[in-house]
Design a protein around this motif. Structure first.
Motif, mmCIF file in Angstrom:
data_model
loop_
_atom_site.group_PDB
_atom_site.id
_atom_site.type_symbol
_atom_site.label_atom_id
_atom_site.label_comp_id
_atom_site.label_asym_id
_atom_site.label_seq_id
_atom_site.Cartn_x
_atom_site.Cartn_y
_atom_site.Cartn_z
ATOM 1 N N VAL A 82 1.244 2.394 10.702
ATOM 2 C CA VAL A 82 1.027 1.929 10.958
ATOM 3 C C VAL A 82 -0.009 0.876 9.729
ATOM 4 C CG1 VAL A 82 -0.689 1.145 12.746
ATOM 5 C CG2 VAL A 82 0.331 2.943 13.524
ATOM 6 N N ALA A 83 -0.503 1.806 8.949
ATOM 7 C CA ALA A 83 -0.990 1.582 8.655
ATOM 8 C C ALA A 83 -0.255 0.550 7.539
ATOM 9 C CB ALA A 83 -1.932 2.289 7.405
ATOM 10 N N ILE A 84 0.888 1.032 7.389
ATOM 11 C CA ILE A 84 1.837 0.425 6.083
ATOM 12 C C ILE A 84 2.541 -0.431 6.190
ATOM 13 C CG2 ILE A 84 3.357 2.647 6.242
ATOM 14 C CD1 ILE A 84 2.066 0.990 2.848
ATOM 15 N N GLN A 85 3.222 -0.562 8.330
ATOM 16 C CA GLN A 85 3.357 -1.479 8.206
ATOM 17 C C GLN A 85 2.715 -2.781 8.905
ATOM 18 O OE1 GLN A 85 6.821 -1.989 9.165
ATOM 19 N NE2 GLN A 85 7.148 0.038 8.301
ATOM 20 N N ASN A 86 1.715 -2.552 8.086
ATOM 21 C CA ASN A 86 0.925 -3.338 8.772
ATOM 22 C C ASN A 86 0.058 -3.500 7.429
ATOM 23 O OD1 ASN A 86 1.385 -5.189 12.098
ATOM 24 N ND2 ASN A 86 1.449 -2.538 11.664
ATOM 25 N N ALA A 87 0.099 -3.717 6.375
ATOM 26 C CA ALA A 87 -1.006 -3.623 5.026
ATOM 27 C C ALA A 87 -0.516 -4.785 4.443
ATOM 28 C CB ALA A 87 -0.481 -2.253 3.960
ATOM 29 N N LYS A 88 -1.383 -5.147 3.924
ATOM 30 C CA LYS A 88 -1.374 -6.298 2.409
ATOM 31 C C LYS A 88 -1.314 -5.107 0.967
ATOM 32 C CE LYS A 88 -5.428 -8.109 2.530
ATOM 33 N NZ LYS A 88 -6.166 -9.096 2.392
ATOM 34 N N ASP A 89 -1.142 -6.330 0.252
ATOM 35 C CA ASP A 89 -0.551 -5.627 -1.390
ATOM 36 C C ASP A 89 -1.167 -4.878 -1.414
ATOM 37 O OD1 ASP A 89 1.834 -7.190 -0.655
ATOM 38 O OD2 ASP A 89 1.447 -8.909 -2.233
ATOM 39 N N ASN A 90 -2.754 -5.140 -1.555
ATOM 40 C CA ASN A 90 -3.720 -4.101 -1.630
ATOM 41 C C ASN A 90 -3.920 -3.129 -1.549
ATOM 42 O OD1 ASN A 90 -4.833 -5.211 0.517
ATOM 43 N ND2 ASN A 90 -6.526 -5.567 -0.110
ATOM 44 N N PHE A 91 -3.195 -2.872 -0.252
ATOM 45 C CA PHE A 91 -3.171 -1.603 -0.041
ATOM 46 C C PHE A 91 -2.392 -0.004 -0.902
ATOM 47 C CE2 PHE A 91 -1.502 2.089 3.290
ATOM 48 C CZ PHE A 91 -3.222 2.582 3.642
ATOM 49 N N LYS A 92 -3.488 0.707 -1.249
ATOM 50 C CA LYS A 92 -2.593 1.978 -2.140
ATOM 51 C C LYS A 92 -3.251 3.065 -2.021
ATOM 52 C CE LYS A 92 -2.293 -2.227 -4.911
ATOM 53 N NZ LYS A 92 -1.145 -2.396 -5.357
ATOM 54 N N TYR A 93 -2.136 3.951 -1.652
ATOM 55 C CA TYR A 93 -1.927 4.977 -1.359
ATOM 56 C C TYR A 93 -1.828 6.458 -2.128
ATOM 57 C CZ TYR A 93 -1.179 9.203 2.474
ATOM 58 O OH TYR A 93 -1.707 9.974 2.514
ATOM 59 N N ALA A 139 2.155 5.516 -13.182
ATOM 60 C CA ALA A 139 2.673 5.474 -11.499
ATOM 61 C C ALA A 139 1.775 5.113 -11.398
ATOM 62 C CB ALA A 139 2.182 7.134 -10.709
ATOM 63 N N ILE A 140 0.485 5.427 -11.590
ATOM 64 C CA ILE A 140 -1.277 4.301 -11.691
ATOM 65 C C ILE A 140 -1.219 2.195 -12.058
ATOM 66 C CG2 ILE A 140 -3.677 3.620 -11.650
ATOM 67 C CD1 ILE A 140 -3.807 6.836 -11.317
ATOM 68 N N GLU A 141 -0.634 2.983 -13.067
ATOM 69 C CA GLU A 141 0.027 1.391 -13.896
ATOM 70 C C GLU A 141 0.471 0.801 -13.132
ATOM 71 O OE1 GLU A 141 -1.655 0.394 -16.286
ATOM 72 O OE2 GLU A 141 -3.321 1.735 -15.840
ATOM 73 N N TYR A 142 1.780 1.513 -12.424
ATOM 74 C CA TYR A 142 3.203 0.891 -11.444
ATOM 75 C C TYR A 142 2.409 0.382 -10.143
ATOM 76 C CZ TYR A 142 6.945 -0.235 -9.112
ATOM 77 O OH TYR A 142 8.259 -1.324 -8.780
ATOM 78 N N GLN A 143 1.600 1.398 -9.935
ATOM 79 C CA GLN A 143 0.706 1.316 -8.629
ATOM 80 C C GLN A 143 -0.598 -0.356 -8.782
ATOM 81 O OE1 GLN A 143 -1.618 4.050 -6.846
ATOM 82 N NE2 GLN A 143 -0.229 4.234 -4.820
ATOM 83 N N LYS A 144 -1.094 -0.334 -9.192
ATOM 84 C CA LYS A 144 -1.697 -1.136 -9.243
ATOM 85 C C LYS A 144 -0.920 -2.970 -9.338
ATOM 86 C CE LYS A 144 -4.141 -0.434 -13.231
ATOM 87 N NZ LYS A 144 -4.982 0.182 -14.210
ATOM 88 N N LYS A 145 0.098 -2.999 -9.640
ATOM 89 C CA LYS A 145 0.725 -4.195 -9.787
ATOM 90 C C LYS A 145 1.550 -4.411 -8.711
ATOM 91 C CE LYS A 145 0.180 -3.440 -15.025
ATOM 92 N NZ LYS A 145 0.738 -3.932 -15.836
ATOM 93 N N ASN A 146 2.043 -3.429 -8.260
ATOM 94 C CA ASN A 146 3.317 -3.735 -7.163
ATOM 95 C C ASN A 146 2.376 -3.377 -5.941
ATOM 96 O OD1 ASN A 146 6.035 -4.061 -8.231
ATOM 97 N ND2 ASN A 146 5.028 -2.668 -9.434
ATOM 98 N N SER A 147 3.829 -4.109 -4.651
ATOM 99 C CA SER A 147 3.427 -3.093 -3.332
ATOM 100 C C SER A 147 3.495 -2.041 -2.847
ATOM 101 C CB SER A 147 2.605 -4.753 -2.427
ATOM 102 O OG SER A 147 3.874 -4.851 -2.331
#
Length: 379
Positions: A270-281, A328-336
């Motif tokens: 549910v979270a990822i289907q509704n998440a904004k770009d700032n939700f990082k898992y 991976a963290i560097e990529y995740q910070k910039k991508n949704s």
């Protein structure tokens, strides 16, 4: 000195009274019992995703065998069993009884962690409200187990054995995780923290993950206000982090564990289907319930990458070393909608402490920091 119950003798007493099918969620107070049943009853033992799951499995077992399943849990899991207990197993519905073995965390007048205090106060009254008769497990356990069997047989109602701290003797066999990963969870957490920005926020799962984050900050004299250290509410960390992410433009890094991920997996979907770009898992996977004794999870038998992609993540990066984790963290910070799965070993420091601040203080500091940043961006 407390006289402990011989764990193997207790197990044998259950089996001799025709209680020979076990299912549930591990608990630290039941660690020795869980070690025993995992060792001696492997074919009749299912570690479940959550406690309601265990009730349903035990119900199915009863339907096909007419025998009574044993459902074990920490008392924090009582909330998860209320629905199936009242709408499936109750005598006014399908009348499916079972034996509950419940770890009594937060027992009144016994020092325990904050997340267990209210649960401890309400454990016995809640069982009364649910109509579940209970006995406090004692040295008379042989009589108690026989009483439980006779009670279930005569009434078709469930009954519980409530287990206090230090009730079971040590069972001399530990879980073997067969986990060969070189990276520890604490090393992974240090790497994550070192590579986040000043205004990135962490929401971490319950247990040793949050404890290690607290100590990492302490060692570096860092402020704790960027971290929401979730205590209790296992399985709900991703939903909590998602809820926080909805009303801020700051990156919210949810650091989850495999046991938590499996327990309420639908919440992450549910979270990822509704998440904004700032939700990082970020999922830290060690293949076991390490915080409560090391009992295995099913995580290494799952194709977690496909599951996360199916939930709606665009990309999943699986790592097991610092170099790949940093990338991976560097990529995740910039991508949704990019998830990181970190495979780690199941080892942690024996001297690992606990947060020295209260949950309320942690919440208020986190709240003040994240609101301050939001308001400054709206000026």
């Amino acid at each position: 000195m407390i006289t402990m119950i011989n764990t193997k003798n207790f197990y044998n007493t259950l089996v001799s009274n025709n209680f020979d099918f076990f299912t549930g969620v591990p608990d630290s107070l039941l660690k020795e019992f869980c070690l025993c049943i995992n060792d001696l009853s492997n074919k009749n033992h299912i570690i479940t995703a959550n406690e309601g799951n265990a009730v349903a499995i035990a119900s199915g077992y009863n339907i096909t065998t007419s025998k009574y399943g044993v459902v074990y849990m920490q008392n924090s899991g009582l909330g998860n069993i209320i629905n199936p207990l009242l709408s499936l197993t109750d005598e006014k519905v399908y009348k499916i009884p079972m034996l509950f073995i419940i770890g009594y965390r937060g027992e009144p007048n016994i020092k325990d962690e904050p997340q267990h205090i209210k649960q401890g106060e309400l454990t016995l009254p809640l069982l009364d409200t649910l109509g579940v008769k209970y006995l406090i497990l004692s040295q008379d356990y042989q009589k108690q187990v026989k009483f439980c069997y006779d009670y279930i047989k005569q009434t078709n109602k469930s009954i519980a054995l409530v287990v206090k701290k230090d009730s079971f003797s040590k069972y001399n066999k530990e879980f073997d995780s067969n986990n060969k990963n070189l990276l520890s969870r604490e090393e992974a957490l240090s790497t994550i923290i070192d590579n986040l920005e000043q205004n990135d926020f962490i929401v971490s799962t319950t247990g040793k993950t949050s404890r290690e984050i607290f100590e990492i900050r302490e060692k570096t004299n860092s402020n704790h206000s960027n971290d929401f250290l979730t205590v209790g509410s296992m399985g709900h960390t991703s939903s909590l982090a998602f809820g926080i992410s909805l009303n801020t433009d700051k990156n919210i890094f949810c650091i989850d564990g495999d046991g938590s991920f499996i327990m309420h997996m639908g919440g992450l979907a549910v979270a990822i289907q509704n998440a904004k770009d700032n939700f990082k898992y970020i999922l830290i996977n060690n293949g076991c319930h390490e915080s409560v004794g090391g009992e295995p999870t099913i995580s290494y038998n799952l194709d977690i990458e496909k599951i996360l992609l199916g939930f709606g993540f665009k990309k999943v990066y699986i790592v097991d070393n610092k170099k790949d984790l940093i990338s991976a963290i560097e990529y995740q910070k910039k991508n949704s909608k990019f998830a990181i799965v970190i495979n780690v070993n199941a080892r942690s420091r024996k001297d690992l402490g606990r947060p020295t601040t209260t949950p309320i203080y942690n919440k208020e500091q986190f709240q003040e920091k994240i609101r301050c940043k939001n308001e400054s961006n709206n000026i």
